[in-house]
Design a protein around this motif. Structure first.
Motif, PDB file in Angstrom:
ATOM      1  N   ASN A   1     -35.390 -80.333   1.347  1.00  0.00           N
ATOM      2  CA  ASN A   1     -34.438 -79.475   0.654  1.00  0.00           C
ATOM      3  C   ASN A   1     -33.751 -78.537   1.651  1.00  0.00           C
ATOM      4  O   ASN A   1     -34.403 -77.723   2.289  1.00  0.00           O
ATOM      5  CB  ASN A   1     -35.173 -78.660  -0.413  1.00  0.00           C
ATOM      6  N   PRO A   2     -32.411 -78.633   1.781  1.00  0.00           N
ATOM      7  CA  PRO A   2     -31.701 -77.787   2.751  1.00  0.00           C
ATOM      8  C   PRO A   2     -31.910 -76.291   2.538  1.00  0.00           C
ATOM      9  O   PRO A   2     -31.862 -75.526   3.495  1.00  0.00           O
ATOM     10  CB  PRO A   2     -30.228 -78.164   2.538  1.00  0.00           C
ATOM     11  N   ILE A   3     -32.174 -75.867   1.313  1.00  0.00           N
ATOM     12  CA  ILE A   3     -32.347 -74.434   1.073  1.00  0.00           C
ATOM     13  C   ILE A   3     -33.557 -73.895   1.824  1.00  0.00           C
ATOM     14  O   ILE A   3     -33.571 -72.732   2.239  1.00  0.00           O
ATOM     15  CB  ILE A   3     -32.433 -74.112  -0.441  1.00  0.00           C
ATOM     16  N   GLU A   4     -34.569 -74.735   2.035  1.00  0.00           N
ATOM     17  CA  GLU A   4     -35.749 -74.281   2.765  1.00  0.00           C
ATOM     18  C   GLU A   4     -35.401 -73.923   4.211  1.00  0.00           C
ATOM     19  O   GLU A   4     -35.927 -72.976   4.770  1.00  0.00           O
ATOM     20  CB  GLU A   4     -36.858 -75.326   2.705  1.00  0.00           C
ATOM     21  N   ASN A   5     -34.487 -74.703   4.813  1.00  0.00           N
ATOM     22  CA  ASN A   5     -34.028 -74.376   6.159  1.00  0.00           C
ATOM     23  C   ASN A   5     -33.240 -73.059   6.149  1.00  0.00           C
ATOM     24  O   ASN A   5     -33.329 -72.275   7.088  1.00  0.00           O
ATOM     25  CB  ASN A   5     -33.143 -75.499   6.703  1.00  0.00           C
ATOM     26  N   LEU A   6     -32.495 -72.851   5.088  1.00  0.00           N
ATOM     27  CA  LEU A   6     -31.728 -71.606   4.964  1.00  0.00           C
ATOM     28  C   LEU A   6     -32.659 -70.413   4.809  1.00  0.00           C
ATOM     29  O   LEU A   6     -32.458 -69.371   5.443  1.00  0.00           O
ATOM     30  CB  LEU A   6     -30.775 -71.706   3.772  1.00  0.00           C
ATOM     31  N   TRP A   7     -33.705 -70.553   3.996  1.00  0.00           N
ATOM     32  CA  TRP A   7     -34.684 -69.466   3.846  1.00  0.00           C
ATOM     33  C   TRP A   7     -35.352 -69.162   5.182  1.00  0.00           C
ATOM     34  O   TRP A   7     -35.578 -67.997   5.529  1.00  0.00           O
ATOM     35  CB  TRP A   7     -35.761 -69.824   2.822  1.00  0.00           C
ATOM     36  N   ALA A   8     -35.679 -70.202   5.937  1.00  0.00           N
ATOM     37  CA  ALA A   8     -36.324 -70.001   7.240  1.00  0.00           C
ATOM     38  C   ALA A   8     -35.400 -69.233   8.186  1.00  0.00           C
ATOM     39  O   ALA A   8     -35.847 -68.337   8.912  1.00  0.00           O
ATOM     40  CB  ALA A   8     -36.723 -71.345   7.850  1.00  0.00           C
ATOM     41  N   GLU A   9     -34.122 -69.571   8.168  1.00  0.00           N
ATOM     42  CA  GLU A   9     -33.154 -68.865   9.012  1.00  0.00           C
ATOM     43  C   GLU A   9     -33.041 -67.407   8.589  1.00  0.00           C
ATOM     44  O   GLU A   9     -33.040 -66.504   9.438  1.00  0.00           O
ATOM     45  CB  GLU A   9     -31.783 -69.556   8.933  1.00  0.00           C
ATOM     46  N   LEU A  10     -32.953 -67.157   7.291  1.00  0.00           N
ATOM     47  CA  LEU A  10     -32.870 -65.781   6.791  1.00  0.00           C
ATOM     48  C   LEU A  10     -34.114 -64.992   7.202  1.00  0.00           C
ATOM     49  O   LEU A  10     -34.020 -63.855   7.669  1.00  0.00           O
ATOM     50  CB  LEU A  10     -32.706 -65.765   5.272  1.00  0.00           C
ATOM     51  N   LYS A  11     -35.268 -65.602   7.043  1.00  0.00           N
ATOM     52  CA  LYS A  11     -36.523 -64.943   7.409  1.00  0.00           C
ATOM     53  C   LYS A  11     -36.538 -64.575   8.893  1.00  0.00           C
ATOM     54  O   LYS A  11     -36.926 -63.465   9.271  1.00  0.00           O
ATOM     55  CB  LYS A  11     -37.691 -65.880   7.084  1.00  0.00           C
TER      56      LYS A  11
ATOM     57  N   VAL B   1     -34.088 -61.601   9.509  1.00  0.00           N
ATOM     58  CA  VAL B   1     -34.602 -60.334   8.980  1.00  0.00           C
ATOM     59  C   VAL B   1     -35.786 -59.860   9.816  1.00  0.00           C
ATOM     60  O   VAL B   1     -35.889 -58.676  10.162  1.00  0.00           O
ATOM     61  CB  VAL B   1     -34.981 -60.464   7.484  1.00  0.00           C
ATOM     62  N   ARG B   2     -36.669 -60.781  10.161  1.00  0.00           N
ATOM     63  CA  ARG B   2     -37.847 -60.419  10.970  1.00  0.00           C
ATOM     64  C   ARG B   2     -37.429 -59.812  12.311  1.00  0.00           C
ATOM     65  O   ARG B   2     -38.043 -58.865  12.793  1.00  0.00           O
ATOM     66  CB  ARG B   2     -38.726 -61.639  11.201  1.00  0.00           C
ATOM     67  N   ALA B   3     -36.354 -60.330  12.896  1.00  0.00           N
ATOM     68  CA  ALA B   3     -35.880 -59.816  14.187  1.00  0.00           C
ATOM     69  C   ALA B   3     -35.418 -58.364  14.090  1.00  0.00           C
ATOM     70  O   ALA B   3     -35.456 -57.631  15.079  1.00  0.00           O
ATOM     71  CB  ALA B   3     -34.729 -60.684  14.700  1.00  0.00           C
ATOM     72  N   ARG B   4     -35.029 -57.934  12.896  1.00  0.00           N
ATOM     73  CA  ARG B   4     -34.570 -56.552  12.710  1.00  0.00           C
ATOM     74  C   ARG B   4     -35.708 -55.614  12.347  1.00  0.00           C
ATOM     75  O   ARG B   4     -35.513 -54.417  12.218  1.00  0.00           O
ATOM     76  CB  ARG B   4     -33.461 -56.524  11.654  1.00  0.00           C
ATOM     77  N   ARG B   5     -36.897 -56.141  12.159  1.00  0.00           N
ATOM     78  CA  ARG B   5     -38.134 -55.384  11.951  1.00  0.00           C
ATOM     79  C   ARG B   5     -38.052 -54.310  10.851  1.00  0.00           C
ATOM     80  O   ARG B   5     -38.164 -53.120  11.136  1.00  0.00           O
ATOM     81  CB  ARG B   5     -38.582 -54.741  13.257  1.00  0.00           C
ATOM     82  N   PRO B   6     -37.910 -54.729   9.621  1.00  0.00           N
ATOM     83  CA  PRO B   6     -37.909 -53.732   8.533  1.00  0.00           C
ATOM     84  C   PRO B   6     -39.256 -53.018   8.443  1.00  0.00           C
ATOM     85  O   PRO B   6     -40.302 -53.620   8.707  1.00  0.00           O
ATOM     86  CB  PRO B   6     -37.639 -54.567   7.282  1.00  0.00           C
ATOM     87  N   THR B   7     -39.210 -51.748   8.071  1.00  0.00           N
ATOM     88  CA  THR B   7     -40.447 -50.955   8.034  1.00  0.00           C
ATOM     89  C   THR B   7     -40.908 -50.610   6.630  1.00  0.00           C
ATOM     90  O   THR B   7     -41.996 -50.078   6.450  1.00  0.00           O
ATOM     91  CB  THR B   7     -40.261 -49.649   8.828  1.00  0.00           C
ATOM     92  N   ASN B   8     -40.073 -50.889   5.636  1.00  0.00           N
ATOM     93  CA  ASN B   8     -40.475 -50.636   4.249  1.00  0.00           C
ATOM     94  C   ASN B   8     -39.728 -51.595   3.323  1.00  0.00           C
ATOM     95  O   ASN B   8     -38.815 -52.315   3.757  1.00  0.00           O
ATOM     96  CB  ASN B   8     -40.241 -49.170   3.862  1.00  0.00           C
TER      97      ASN B   8
ATOM     98  N   TRP C   1     -28.064 -62.154   4.718  1.00  0.00           N
ATOM     99  CA  TRP C   1     -27.588 -63.224   3.829  1.00  0.00           C
ATOM    100  C   TRP C   1     -26.061 -63.267   3.846  1.00  0.00           C
ATOM    101  O   TRP C   1     -25.465 -64.347   3.920  1.00  0.00           O
ATOM    102  CB  TRP C   1     -28.098 -63.002   2.415  1.00  0.00           C
ATOM    103  N   ALA C   2     -25.437 -62.105   3.793  1.00  0.00           N
ATOM    104  CA  ALA C   2     -23.973 -62.026   3.777  1.00  0.00           C
ATOM    105  C   ALA C   2     -23.364 -62.552   5.079  1.00  0.00           C
ATOM    106  O   ALA C   2     -22.212 -63.007   5.085  1.00  0.00           O
ATOM    107  CB  ALA C   2     -23.533 -60.586   3.533  1.00  0.00           C
ATOM    108  N   LYS C   3     -24.112 -62.500   6.166  1.00  0.00           N
ATOM    109  CA  LYS C   3     -23.615 -62.958   7.465  1.00  0.00           C
ATOM    110  C   LYS C   3     -23.702 -64.479   7.640  1.00  0.00           C
ATOM    111  O   LYS C   3     -23.081 -65.027   8.546  1.00  0.00           O
ATOM    112  CB  LYS C   3     -24.413 -62.305   8.597  1.00  0.00           C
TER     113      LYS C   3
ATOM    114  N   LYS D   1     -23.627 -77.641   7.287  1.00  0.00           N
ATOM    115  CA  LYS D   1     -24.326 -78.429   8.306  1.00  0.00           C
ATOM    116  C   LYS D   1     -25.735 -78.805   7.847  1.00  0.00           C
ATOM    117  O   LYS D   1     -26.216 -79.897   8.144  1.00  0.00           O
ATOM    118  CB  LYS D   1     -24.372 -77.670   9.625  1.00  0.00           C
ATOM    119  N   LEU D   2     -26.375 -77.897   7.116  1.00  0.00           N
ATOM    120  CA  LEU D   2     -27.704 -78.221   6.591  1.00  0.00           C
ATOM    121  C   LEU D   2     -27.627 -79.392   5.612  1.00  0.00           C
ATOM    122  O   LEU D   2     -28.464 -80.293   5.636  1.00  0.00           O
ATOM    123  CB  LEU D   2     -28.316 -77.000   5.889  1.00  0.00           C
ATOM    124  N   VAL D   3     -26.624 -79.377   4.765  1.00  0.00           N
ATOM    125  CA  VAL D   3     -26.448 -80.467   3.797  1.00  0.00           C
ATOM    126  C   VAL D   3     -26.068 -81.755   4.520  1.00  0.00           C
ATOM    127  O   VAL D   3     -26.596 -82.826   4.212  1.00  0.00           O
ATOM    128  CB  VAL D   3     -25.398 -80.084   2.730  1.00  0.00           C
TER     129      VAL D   3
END
Length: 132
Positions: A64-74, A77-84, A96-98, A106-108
């Motif tokens: 499922n291409p969406i799983e690759n999209l979730w992995a990219e989003l993760k 976000v992880r690279a920006r190190r949210p604290t809360n 997500w907006a970016k 391309k994923l499809v």
């Protein structure tokens, strides 16, 4: 997410997506085996709405291409190190907006290649199992 939320999402978006993607009448819905997707309430909604679902054995490779999209989003976000939690929510929305629609395309487009790889892997696995 709860199983009831999954039904709400399907109600609100499944048919609309099918129309927007111009899939016609002969489409099959694919989802993973997450418990919220396989719950009785979701299965009933899918059956009541005559949605044909692709059988998907547990532990199958993810196509499922969406799983690759979730992995990219993760990853983004992880690279920006949210604290809360508030910051996590904000960063998820920003990242997500970016994500550009061409990335999604391309994923499809890569689906047939991944499908071929999975088929080859399965054939090798079946041969290996016969040898044991």
């Amino acid at each position: 997410m709860r199983k009831e939320n999954d039904v709400d999402i399907l109600k609100q978006h499944l048919r609309t997506s099918v129309r927007k993607l111009k899939l016609g009448r002969k489409w099959v819905f694919q989802m993973d085996n997450d418990p919220k997707h396989t719950s009785k309430v979701v299965a009933k909604w899918l059956k009541d709405n005559k949605v044909k679902v692709l059988e998907w054995p547990s532990q199958s490779p993810d196509l499922n291409p969406i799983e690759n999209l979730w992995a990219e989003l993760k990853k983004l976000v992880r690279a920006r190190r949210p604290t809360n939690l508030t910051q996590l929510h904000q960063l998820c929305q920003e990242e997500w907006a970016k994500i550009h629609p061409t990335y999604c395309g391309k994923l499809v487009e890569g689906y047939p290649k991944r499908l071929t790889q999975v088929k080859q892997f399965r054939q090798c696995y079946q041969i290996l199992m016969k040898c044991m």
